[in-house]
Motif scaffolding. Sequence first.
Motif, PDB file in Angstrom:
ATOM      1  N   GLY A  69       0.848  -1.204   0.000  1.00 19.39           N
ATOM      2  CA  GLY A  69       0.000   0.000   0.000  1.00 19.39           C
ATOM      3  C   GLY A  69       0.874   1.240   0.000  1.00 19.39           C
ATOM      4  N   ARG A  71       1.042   3.712   2.027  1.00 19.79           N
ATOM      5  CA  ARG A  71       1.705   4.067   3.281  1.00 19.79           C
ATOM      6  C   ARG A  71       2.949   3.221   3.539  1.00 19.79           C
ATOM      7  NH1 ARG A  71      -3.432   4.650   7.071  1.00 19.79           N
ATOM      8  NH2 ARG A  71      -4.397   3.667   5.270  1.00 19.79           N
ATOM      9  N   SER A 142      -5.065  15.742  -4.297  1.00 18.07           N
ATOM     10  CA  SER A 142      -6.009  15.072  -3.395  1.00 18.07           C
ATOM     11  C   SER A 142      -6.245  16.000  -2.216  1.00 18.07           C
ATOM     12  CB  SER A 142      -5.409  13.756  -2.900  1.00 18.07           C
ATOM     13  OG  SER A 142      -6.155  13.243  -1.836  1.00 18.07           O
ATOM     14  N   ASP A 170       2.607  11.002  -5.479  1.00 17.77           N
ATOM     15  CA  ASP A 170       1.524  10.060  -5.205  1.00 17.77           C
ATOM     16  C   ASP A 170       0.551  10.108  -6.393  1.00 17.77           C
ATOM     17  OD1 ASP A 170      -0.592   8.620  -4.250  1.00 17.77           O
ATOM     18  OD2 ASP A 170      -1.123   9.999  -2.626  1.00 17.77           O
ATOM     19  N   TYR A 172      -2.041   8.425  -7.237  1.00 17.37           N
ATOM     20  CA  TYR A 172      -3.046   7.452  -6.773  1.00 17.37           C
ATOM     21  C   TYR A 172      -4.181   7.239  -7.757  1.00 17.37           C
ATOM     22  CZ  TYR A 172      -5.796  11.562  -5.760  1.00 17.37           C
ATOM     23  OH  TYR A 172      -6.503  12.722  -5.900  1.00 17.37           O
ATOM     24  N   SER A 202      -5.294   0.162  -5.558  1.00 15.65           N
ATOM     25  CA  SER A 202      -6.512   0.359  -4.762  1.00 15.65           C
ATOM     26  C   SER A 202      -7.601   1.069  -5.546  1.00 15.65           C
ATOM     27  CB  SER A 202      -6.205   1.178  -3.507  1.00 15.65           C
ATOM     28  OG  SER A 202      -5.395   0.448  -2.649  1.00 15.65           O
ATOM     29  N   LYS A 203      -7.221   1.899  -6.510  1.00 14.50           N
ATOM     30  CA  LYS A 203      -8.220   2.641  -7.294  1.00 14.50           C
ATOM     31  C   LYS A 203      -8.493   1.947  -8.629  1.00 14.50           C
ATOM     32  CE  LYS A 203      -7.512   5.627  -4.117  1.00 14.50           C
ATOM     33  NZ  LYS A 203      -8.416   5.741  -2.997  1.00 14.50           N
ATOM     34  N   ARG A 210      -4.424  -4.745  -1.320  1.00 15.28           N
ATOM     35  CA  ARG A 210      -3.259  -4.157  -0.647  1.00 15.28           C
ATOM     36  C   ARG A 210      -2.008  -4.295  -1.535  1.00 15.28           C
ATOM     37  NH1 ARG A 210      -4.788  -0.921   0.381  1.00 15.28           N
ATOM     38  NH2 ARG A 210      -3.309  -0.091   1.866  1.00 15.28           N
ATOM     39  N   ALA A 212       0.569  -1.891  -3.946  1.00 17.43           N
ATOM     40  CA  ALA A 212       0.995  -0.608  -4.503  1.00 17.43           C
ATOM     41  C   ALA A 212       2.409  -0.790  -5.049  1.00 17.43           C
ATOM     42  CB  ALA A 212       0.952   0.466  -3.421  1.00 17.43           C
TER      43      ALA A 212
END
Length: 362
Positions: A69, A71, A142, A170, A172, A202-203, A210, A212
């Motif tokens: 992920g 993070r 974001s 990021d 994302y 995740s998107k 989980r 990334a």
Amino acid sequence: MQPGLPALDAFPRKLWSRLGSRLLKSAQAGEMNYPDALGLMSLRKALAGYLLVARGVQCRPEQIIITSGYRACLQLLSYAYLKPLDQVWMENPAYFAARDLMLAQGQEVIGLAVDEQGLQVELGLQLAPKAKMAIVTPSHHSPLGITLSLPRRQQLLQWASAQQSWIVEDDYDGEFHYLTRPLPALKHLDNDQRVFYTGTFSKTLIPSLRLAYMVVPESQLALISGLCKTFDNSTPWLEQALVAQLLSEGHFTRHLKKMRNLYQQRRLWLSAALQAQFGHHASLTVQAGGLHLVLELQQQQDRELALHLNQQGLAVHALSAWATGPILRQGLIMGYTNIRSAAEAQALAQRLYQACEIYLRD
Ligand SMILES: Cc1ncc(COP(=O)(O)O)c(C=O)c1O
């Protein structure tokens, strides 16, 4: 209306189970052993091809590491480069989870306001020119959805080169632009290799995977690879192998195309319903992409309002809860990706308006 979720009803379940059972049946001993802490090579190779075509990011597969992920990427980077009390630039507002991670590790978050060109780099140069890192969302800020302009991109990169600071990009939801072709990633312009590019499935797929990824500059590869091994950064083989097949067999690109069309429609349904329902009581800026809308209201209690709405099952976020410094704007962040019809959007907008009514001024 949970923001940031992809359309769960459109996840390609049949394909997923067909590919999954094929992989499980043919799994060899090596695939049952501990997976590589840097990620499965087939996925890293497939990603290198995809990132070049889709996001203009040129890298070797070996520069890509797979994590559990976004993070997890940030944790690796802060362990590698940050000490407590180090200053980190973030947009204000910004993704609350990244802000909270930095604060939990003792970094000083310097929240920089955004305008119609995105992050105001100039403010960073005034407030904290020696910051060690900048965490940014250039493709879509974001949560406000603004794209960082080319001059600001260049200014940010110049600062990082001059200071020898790091930029975390990021990306994302860079895949979800609806009106024009998206600008390539900031990493595309990174001649001095100051940018760690991060992306997530995740998107584009679902968050429960989980999964990334991060593109590491060549000069930092030994350090970050070593940390991945020390911390046992590995993620499950099956999921990585499945996603690698989706990418390499073309399913992923087809899925994204389908999702872009679907989201464009669902976004239209919700924005039209909100505009009709709220009228002059709220302002809704529909940005070029993303997976959520921000409804800015003429009242100054968005946290109280969000709490009230969430007690009624609406799952919205208060914009002010994403502040990384002074609260500059208030409103409601809401997802539209799981709204299946215009009628459902109208019913939701109506529920939202009724629940908000006592907070709205004339
Ligand atoms: C701004 C932003 N970055 C990154 C992520 C992805 O996080 P993860 O990979 O941990 O699911 C999200 C998810 O909501 C997000 O909103």
